[in-house]
Design an enzyme around this catalytic site. Structure first.
Site, PDB file in Angstrom:
ATOM      1  N   ARG A  91       0.839  -1.213   0.000  1.00 45.08           N
ATOM      2  CA  ARG A  91       0.000   0.000   0.000  1.00 45.08           C
ATOM      3  C   ARG A  91       0.866   1.252   0.000  1.00 45.08           C
ATOM      4  O   ARG A  91       0.548   2.237  -0.659  1.00 45.08           O
ATOM      5  CB  ARG A  91      -0.924  -0.013   1.221  1.00 45.08           C
ATOM      6  CG  ARG A  91      -1.901  -1.175   1.199  1.00 45.08           C
ATOM      7  CD  ARG A  91      -2.952  -1.030   2.251  1.00 45.08           C
ATOM      8  NE  ARG A  91      -3.754   0.159   2.019  1.00 45.08           N
ATOM      9  CZ  ARG A  91      -4.377   0.824   2.968  1.00 45.08           C
ATOM     10  NH1 ARG A  91      -4.268   0.448   4.224  1.00 45.08           N
ATOM     11  NH2 ARG A  91      -5.098   1.872   2.679  1.00 45.08           N
ATOM     12  N   ASP A  96      -3.217   7.623   3.589  1.00 47.99           N
ATOM     13  CA  ASP A  96      -2.471   8.114   2.427  1.00 47.99           C
ATOM     14  C   ASP A  96      -2.045   9.562   2.678  1.00 47.99           C
ATOM     15  O   ASP A  96      -2.433  10.172   3.677  1.00 47.99           O
ATOM     16  CB  ASP A  96      -3.307   7.979   1.130  1.00 47.99           C
ATOM     17  CG  ASP A  96      -4.543   8.877   1.128  1.00 47.99           C
ATOM     18  OD1 ASP A  96      -4.413  10.083   1.394  1.00 47.99           O
ATOM     19  OD2 ASP A  96      -5.657   8.370   0.845  1.00 47.99           O
ATOM     20  N   HIS A 109      -5.781   8.045  12.119  1.00 49.40           N
ATOM     21  CA  HIS A 109      -5.447   6.621  11.994  1.00 49.40           C
ATOM     22  C   HIS A 109      -3.998   6.404  11.564  1.00 49.40           C
ATOM     23  O   HIS A 109      -3.652   5.322  11.092  1.00 49.40           O
ATOM     24  CB  HIS A 109      -6.402   5.931  11.011  1.00 49.40           C
ATOM     25  CG  HIS A 109      -7.802   5.792  11.547  1.00 49.40           C
ATOM     26  ND1 HIS A 109      -8.862   5.382  10.778  1.00 49.40           N
ATOM     27  CD2 HIS A 109      -8.312   6.005  12.783  1.00 49.40           C
ATOM     28  CE1 HIS A 109      -9.975   5.364  11.520  1.00 49.40           C
ATOM     29  NE2 HIS A 109      -9.659   5.749  12.733  1.00 49.40           N
TER      30      HIS A 109
HETATM   31  N1  APR Z   1     -16.960  10.270  -3.555  1.00 48.45           N
HETATM   32  C1  APR Z   1     -17.581  10.321  -2.357  1.00 48.45           C
HETATM   33  N2  APR Z   1     -17.772   9.249  -1.579  1.00 48.45           N
HETATM   34  C2  APR Z   1     -17.325   8.063  -2.019  1.00 48.45           C
HETATM   35  C3  APR Z   1     -16.678   7.925  -3.265  1.00 48.45           C
HETATM   36  C4  APR Z   1     -16.498   9.092  -4.050  1.00 48.45           C
HETATM   37  N3  APR Z   1     -15.881   9.074  -5.238  1.00 48.45           N
HETATM   38  N4  APR Z   1     -16.354   6.612  -3.420  1.00 48.45           N
HETATM   39  C5  APR Z   1     -16.784   5.968  -2.336  1.00 48.45           C
HETATM   40  N5  APR Z   1     -17.379   6.830  -1.484  1.00 48.45           N
HETATM   41  C6  APR Z   1     -17.962   6.558  -0.159  1.00 48.45           C
HETATM   42  C7  APR Z   1     -18.621   5.193  -0.041  1.00 48.45           C
HETATM   43  O1  APR Z   1     -19.977   5.270  -0.460  1.00 48.45           O
HETATM   44  C8  APR Z   1     -18.483   4.923   1.454  1.00 48.45           C
HETATM   45  O2  APR Z   1     -19.587   5.414   2.178  1.00 48.45           O
HETATM   46  O3  APR Z   1     -16.898   6.559   0.773  1.00 48.45           O
HETATM   47  C9  APR Z   1     -17.218   5.705   1.854  1.00 48.45           C
HETATM   48  C10 APR Z   1     -16.002   4.845   2.121  1.00 48.45           C
HETATM   49  O4  APR Z   1     -16.273   4.035   3.237  1.00 48.45           O
HETATM   50  P1  APR Z   1     -15.203   2.986   3.789  1.00 48.45           P
HETATM   51  O5  APR Z   1     -14.650   2.167   2.682  1.00 48.45           O
HETATM   52  O6  APR Z   1     -15.844   2.273   4.933  1.00 48.45           O
HETATM   53  O7  APR Z   1     -14.002   3.908   4.333  1.00 48.45           O
HETATM   54  P2  APR Z   1     -13.884   4.732   5.685  1.00 48.45           P
HETATM   55  O8  APR Z   1     -15.214   5.208   6.136  1.00 48.45           O
HETATM   56  O9  APR Z   1     -12.819   5.737   5.485  1.00 48.45           O
HETATM   57  O10 APR Z   1     -13.364   3.635   6.691  1.00 48.45           O
HETATM   58  C11 APR Z   1     -13.114   3.998   8.020  1.00 48.45           C
HETATM   59  O11 APR Z   1     -12.237   1.842   8.528  1.00 48.45           O
HETATM   60  O12 APR Z   1     -10.913  -0.052   8.105  1.00 48.45           O
HETATM   61  C12 APR Z   1     -11.002   1.176   8.717  1.00 48.45           C
HETATM   62  O13 APR Z   1      -9.147   2.361   9.472  1.00 48.45           O
HETATM   63  C13 APR Z   1      -9.910   2.120   8.322  1.00 48.45           C
HETATM   64  O14 APR Z   1      -9.945   4.533   8.251  1.00 48.45           O
HETATM   65  C14 APR Z   1     -10.656   3.360   7.884  1.00 48.45           C
HETATM   66  C15 APR Z   1     -11.971   3.220   8.599  1.00 48.45           C
END
Ligand code: APR
Length: 233
Positions: free
Chosen positions: A55, A90, A105
């Site tokens: 990553r 990132d 994080h």
């Molecule tokens: N624009 C806006 N939103 C988006 C886009 C986009 N182009 N692409 C995806 N999303 C949204 C998705 O619909 C989802 O609700 O971003 C969100 C991403 O959610 P996750 O994958 O769960 O990521 P995140 O909320 O950052 O995760 C939280 O989980 O595993 C842990 O530590 C890790 O920091 C992370 C935490």
């Protein structure tokens, strides 16, 4: 006007960084929980180091997008009245121009020595167990917060949430605490709350929720806020 912005994986999705819970819910073939816990590290150190090494290397192949750049512009306008908190590990906010980013994080491009507690910027690999630049111990791990560990700077974040006028959540699914609870904390302190996300998050307690791509929603919102502030100035 004091603003706290929280970002998650969705803001970096259009840059090509995979989200955690998108599509099939897998992360390079692993559930996040299986490679992002202290227990996983103890059980299979090489697997976890290899996973984060890959990553970290992949950051060289991605670039910030319009959403990251818009938040850097907002920092120019608001200065210390903006607190940008990211769950992302990132470095796209920094490369998008933001100067002050709170990585609750941790960061991929940093290593943490579990022997001497020193944190060091790190661009290379950790699989080969290199020595800590500070103490020489072969005890470096990614400087990222795993499930079951305490996110960084929570006191600073809670104080800012409780005293802000506006809390904005961008690109996060709202399932991982404590970040998922920030909206309630900010609202309890009297702040307005706004969500900018592809879909409504699990913690949809926001006064306003806009659905769409971060690269479109975030520049539009920053433009609106800047215009409002300038009109009131
Ligand atoms: N624009 C806006 N939103 C988006 C886009 C986009 N182009 N692409 C995806 N999303 C949204 C998705 O619909 C989802 O609700 O971003 C969100 C991403 O959610 P996750 O994958 O769960 O990521 P995140 O909320 O950052 O995760 C939280 O989980 O595993 C842990 O530590 C890790 O920091 C992370 C935490």
């Amino acid at each position: 006007m004091k603003v706290v912005v929280l970002t998650g994986a969705g803001i970096s999705a259009e840059s090509g960084v995979p989200t955690f819970r998108g599509e099939d819910g897998l992360w390079e073939g692993h559930r996040p929980e299986d490679v992002a816990t202290p227990e996983a590290f103890d059980a299979d150190r090489a697997l976890v180091q290899r996973f984060y090494d890959a990553r970290r290397a992949s950051l060289a192949r991605v670039q910030p997008n319009a959403a990251h750049r818009a938040l850097a512009e907002l920092e120019q306008v608001l200065g210390d009245d903006l607190l940008l908190v990211t769950q992302n590990i990132d470095d796209l906010h920094e490369r998008g121009g933001s100067k002050r980013v709170l990585h609750m994080h941790g960061e991929l491009r940093a290593a943490w020595c579990t022997a001497c507690d020193q944190r060091t910027p790190w661009l290379g690999t950790l699989l080969d167990e290199p020595p800590c630049p500070a103490c020489g111990a072969h005890a470096l791990r990614p400087d990222v917060v795993w499930f079951g560990e305490m996110p960084y700077e929570m006191d600073t974040i809670h104080l800012a949430l409780f005293s802000c006028d506006l809390f904005v959540s961008i690109g996060t699914s709202g399932v991982v605490y404590p970040a998922a609870g920030f909206v309630d904390y900010a609202a309890a302190g009297g702040a307005d709350t706004l969500e900018l996300n592809l879909e409504r998050a699990a913690n949809s307690d926001f006064r306003v929720s806009r659905q769409g791509l971060a690269s479109e929603l975030v520049p539009a919102w920053v433009g609106e806020l800047t215009a409002t502030l300038q009109a009131g100035a």
